[in-house]
Design a protein around this motif. Structure first.
Motif, short mmCIF file in Angstrom:
data_model
loop_
_atom_site.label_atom_id
_atom_site.label_comp_id
_atom_site.label_asym_id
_atom_site.label_seq_id
_atom_site.Cartn_x
_atom_site.Cartn_y
_atom_site.Cartn_z
N PHE A 93 27.28 74.65 61.51
CA PHE A 93 26.20 74.45 60.54
C PHE A 93 26.12 75.64 59.60
O PHE A 93 26.67 76.71 59.88
N VAL A 94 25.46 75.42 58.48
CA VAL A 94 25.28 76.48 57.51
C VAL A 94 23.79 76.65 57.24
O VAL A 94 23.04 75.65 57.22
N VAL A 95 23.36 77.89 57.11
CA VAL A 95 21.99 78.18 56.72
C VAL A 95 22.01 78.77 55.32
O VAL A 95 22.79 79.68 55.04
N SER A 101 14.45 78.13 53.15
CA SER A 101 15.76 77.93 53.77
C SER A 101 16.00 76.45 54.07
O SER A 101 15.06 75.68 54.22
N MET A 148 19.06 74.04 56.47
CA MET A 148 20.21 74.05 57.36
C MET A 148 20.96 72.74 57.18
O MET A 148 20.33 71.68 57.12
N SER A 164 24.93 81.69 55.39
CA SER A 164 25.58 82.09 56.63
C SER A 164 26.13 80.85 57.32
O SER A 164 25.44 79.86 57.47
#
Ligand code: ZN
Length: 133
Positions: free
Chosen positions: A35-37, A94, A96, A128
């Motif tokens: 996964f990407v944040v 943010s 995800m 990230s």
């Protein structure tokens, strides 16, 4: 570890589709599954996921937010950008997104949008990428 991306905005209120920018970072990371944040380190901007097929959706979202939080309301914050701070909290800082086969797993009509509420400015977007393994 995270990647620092730069995003320039051109209007005071603006949604910028950053899906390709985030995908580029995911591609560079070589992460196959995870996964990407995406995090926006600003108190007058944010990040959200919504439709990127019809640009009227972005227009409607910004116009609804401005009706909800009018700029000229009697706020205490002396900087004159309280509306931007409030919109930032409403939208969030943010998102995800899952990754499969090194690709963002987004719905057909979904895109990741940088949300500017006190532009134009040069902003940062922190990305990230996390691997399942
Ligand atoms: Zn302020």
């Amino acid at each position: 570890m995270f990647f620092e991306l730069e995003q320039k905005t051109t209007d005071r209120n603006q949604l910028v589709d950053i899906s390709d920018l985030v995908q580029e970072t995911v591609s560079k990371s070589k992460v196959e599954s995870g996964f990407v944040v995406v995090f926006v380190p600003h108190s007058t901007a944010g990040v959200t996921i919504n439709e990127n097929a019809d640009p009227d959706v972005s227009f409607d979202l910004l116009s609804a937010l401005s009706k909800l939080v009018p700029k000229d309301s009697k706020f205490r914050h002396a900087e004159g950008n309280s509306d931007a701070h409030l919109k930032s909290s409403l939208i969030g800082s943010s998102v995800m997104v899952l990754i499969e086969q090194n690709r963002l797993v987004l719905g057909t009509w979904q895109g990741i949008f940088f949300a500017e509420f006190d532009g134009p400015r040069t902003r940062q977007v922190l990305v990230s990428v996390f691997s399942k393994k």
